[in-house]
Design a protein around this motif. Structure first.
Motif, mmCIF file in Angstrom:
data_model
loop_
_atom_site.group_PDB
_atom_site.id
_atom_site.type_symbol
_atom_site.label_atom_id
_atom_site.label_comp_id
_atom_site.label_asym_id
_atom_site.label_seq_id
_atom_site.Cartn_x
_atom_site.Cartn_y
_atom_site.Cartn_z
ATOM 1 N N TRP A 40 0.598 -1.178 -0.103
ATOM 2 C CA TRP A 40 -0.036 0.118 -0.059
ATOM 3 C C TRP A 40 0.944 1.278 -0.039
ATOM 4 C CZ3 TRP A 40 -0.540 4.213 2.945
ATOM 5 C CH2 TRP A 40 -1.705 4.971 2.999
ATOM 6 N N VAL A 79 -3.945 1.481 8.024
ATOM 7 C CA VAL A 79 -4.279 1.063 6.869
ATOM 8 C C VAL A 79 -4.937 -0.254 6.709
ATOM 9 C CG1 VAL A 79 -2.323 2.284 5.482
ATOM 10 C CG2 VAL A 79 -1.862 0.192 6.503
ATOM 11 N N GLU A 82 -7.833 -0.894 4.114
ATOM 12 C CA GLU A 82 -7.281 -0.402 2.576
ATOM 13 C C GLU A 82 -6.460 -1.711 2.060
ATOM 14 O OE1 GLU A 82 -7.494 1.767 4.814
ATOM 15 O OE2 GLU A 82 -7.677 3.670 3.926
#
Ligand code: DC
Length: 216
Positions: A40, A79, A82
């Motif tokens: 990511w 995160v 995501e």
């Protein structure tokens, strides 16, 4: 005590490792989440998996940690959600094949687990990260069962994919993870294989707990 749970994607590792850790009162370390978080971060910074110099620099400044509720933070950003998207899943194998990324993640994993009671899940825990782990398990499941599990996960995130797309994704990722040069996905010689295709989550967890209780 270190408990290693390895296996391919969607083989049931995460749910099992979480349940085993809860029952034993151990820390649960999801090492796949770390590779996903790096993926990511690289994507966010528009760094490609072949740009090794820039990756080295990125890794030298990286801050990655799990908070008290086991949510993962990269450079101060949570995160956790995501990193589960299809977009990250399709990129993570290429990133986790980069030796510099692996060395850095393994170092952090050993630091987190050292001196702790920890259940670590991943691909290389029993072979590379903790080859002397007290207990090693290797989870497998039929590809169509794994695709159905992924479908449910993705639907929760509002993503739609067909079963055949997911089967193709899983096969591609298995191939990449198993054939890479560094720490490929293989069962450690002394790991106990568990096929989760026909098992409920409770059965998976109890199989491991029972084995540990009988052999510790
Ligand atoms: O378990 P997962 O699907 O969240 O893992 C994501 C990716 O990270 C997977 O494609 C392989 C890689 N991985 C790895 O190389 N080594 C680990 N110990 C854990 C995950």
């Amino acid at each position: 005590m270190i408990i290693a749970i390895d296996g391919p994607s969607a083989s049931g590792k995460s749910t099992t490792a979480k349940g085993v850790a809860e029952k034993l009162g151990f820390t649960h370390l999801d090492t796949g989440a770390m590779y996903r978080a790096v993926t990511w971060g690289l994507k966010n910074a528009e760094i490609t998996a072949d740009d090794i110099e820039t990756i080295r620099h990125f890794l030298s400044e990286i801050e990655i940690y799990f908070d008290a509720t086991n949510r993962i933070h990269l450079n101060g950003v949570d995160v956790s959600r995501e990193i589960r998207s299809g977009n990250i899943s399709s990129r993570v194998s290429a990133v986790s094949a980069v030796i510099e990324v692996r060395e850095k993640m393994v170092k952090i994993q050993r630091q987190i687990a050292k001196g702790n009671n920890c259940v670590l899940e991943g691909r290389d825990i029993g072979t590379v990260v903790f080859p002397n782990a007290e207990f090693k398990f290797f989870l497998i499941a039929d590809v169509d069962v794994r695709a159905k599990r992924r479908l449910i996960d993705l639907e929760k995130m509002g993503e739609t994919k067909t079963i055949s797309e997911l089967i193709a994704d899983i096969r591609r990722r298995d191939e990449l993870d198993s054939s890479r040069d560094h720490s490929p996905l293989i069962q450690a010689e002394d790991a106990i294989p568990i096929d989760t295709s026909q098992l409920t989550i409770d059965e998976q967890i109890n199989k491991i707990i029972n084995h540990i209780n009988l052999n510790k």
